[in-house]
Design a protein around this motif. Structure first.
Motif: not given
Length: 306
Positions: A49-52, A71-74, A103-107, A197-200
């Motif tokens: 979410g941070a990088i998106s 939100a969409l990324g999460g 997630g850490l690698g993708l970001s 919802f939690g991911g967003a």
């Protein structure tokens, strides 16, 4: 040592900003766990979410679009977790840990070209008449919109869980998914929606770090906030208002220790850096002494054939 350099008004205003990423991630995870699912991938969803959010804000110049993208990324990353745990019936703990690593690698991959770039500033929500009030105006009415969204989410989740049929169904699924299924509730669908919802929410929390708290992109910049959010839900006994209290406590100690370092207090920096974690855990352990239990089906896989 010069403690007079610490401004109490600025300290309180800063702690609200510091607490917001944790609050957003924790309230989303609380809903997920209320449905009976344990998602340990909060850190991974936050960093994506941070990088998106950062990338979209830089490319479009719109902080609002940035938060929507976060939100969409999460939520998109949490969809992977939902597929693994609710459809493929994979182990929730292993899937969550894998999600964080992924997630850490993708970001890190996504963020290579954004290192060293400053995003457009997120405007503060100035309310005429209120923002100019002495002390109170600076503390309560001089922040960005997302800070108030975080508080509103806590109030909304509390109201839904306590007063609505949807909240009752969510809690029923979390307490006994077999009984809920027997009553005709779509357990997998309900849990999947909770996971999204939690991911967003986690994505929003991550974007708040990269766009407001520390307006820049650095690899791994969530720095364990997702893990603190997970612990906060447990120690807050799955109660939304205790999550709010815990987040503000953690934010307050974090900001205070930074101010103490700046004031030259004769305490080793390492001890000051540890203090937010230690104090938050101790206070929340005391708060959870009422023995409130976790949702009975938390972490258990639901087999629709049963």
């Amino acid at each position: 040592m010069d403690l007079s350099a610490i401004n109490p008004v600025l300290l309180i205003a800063s702690l609200m900003v510091a607490a917001t990423p944790l609050l957003l991630a924790a309230i989303g995870e609380l809903v997920v766990e209320k449905s009976g699912v344990l998602n340990l991938g909060v850190e991974g969803m936050m960093i994506v979410g941070a990088i998106s959010g950062f990338a979209v804000t830089v490319e479009t110049g719109s902080w609002a679009l940035g938060f929507v993208a976060a939100a969409l990324g999460g939520a998109l990353l949490s969809t992977l977790f939902a597929l693994l745990t609710q459809v493929a019936l994979a182990n929730q703990v292993a899937s969550g840990l894998s999600l964080t690593l992924f997630g850490l690698g993708l970001s890190a991959l996504m963020g290579q070209r954004y290192v060293g770039i400053k995003p457009p500033p997120t405007p503060k929500l100035d309310i005429p008449g209120l923002s100019d009030l002495p002390v109170v105006g600076r503390i309560l009415f001089g922040h960005d919109l997302m800070l108030y969204v975080g508080i509103a989410l806590v109030a909304g989740v509390w109201a839904v869980l306590r007063y609505t049929r949807a909240g009752l169904i969510l809690r029923a699924v979390g307490e006994n998914h077999d009984a809920a299924h027997a009553l005709g509730y779509k357990v997998v669908r309900i849990r999947t929606l909770a996971i999204l919802f939690g991911g967003a929410c986690a994505g929003l929390g991550g974007a708040y770090i990269s766009l407001v708290r520390v307006p820049q992109w650095t690899e791994g910049m969530t720095a364990g906030v997702g893990w603190i959010a997970l612990a906060l839900v447990v120690f807050a006994s799955w109660k939304p208002w205790r999550v709010l209290l815990g987040a503000y406590l953690f934010g307050g100690i974090t900001v205070l220790q930074l101010n103490l370092q700046a004031a030259g207090v004769a305490i080793p920096v390492e001890y000051l850096a540890m203090s937010p974690y230690i104090v938050t855990i101790l206070v929340l352990v005391i708060l959870s002494a009422d023995k409130s239990s976790a949702p009975a089906s938390l972490g258990r896989t639901f087999h629709a054939s049963h």
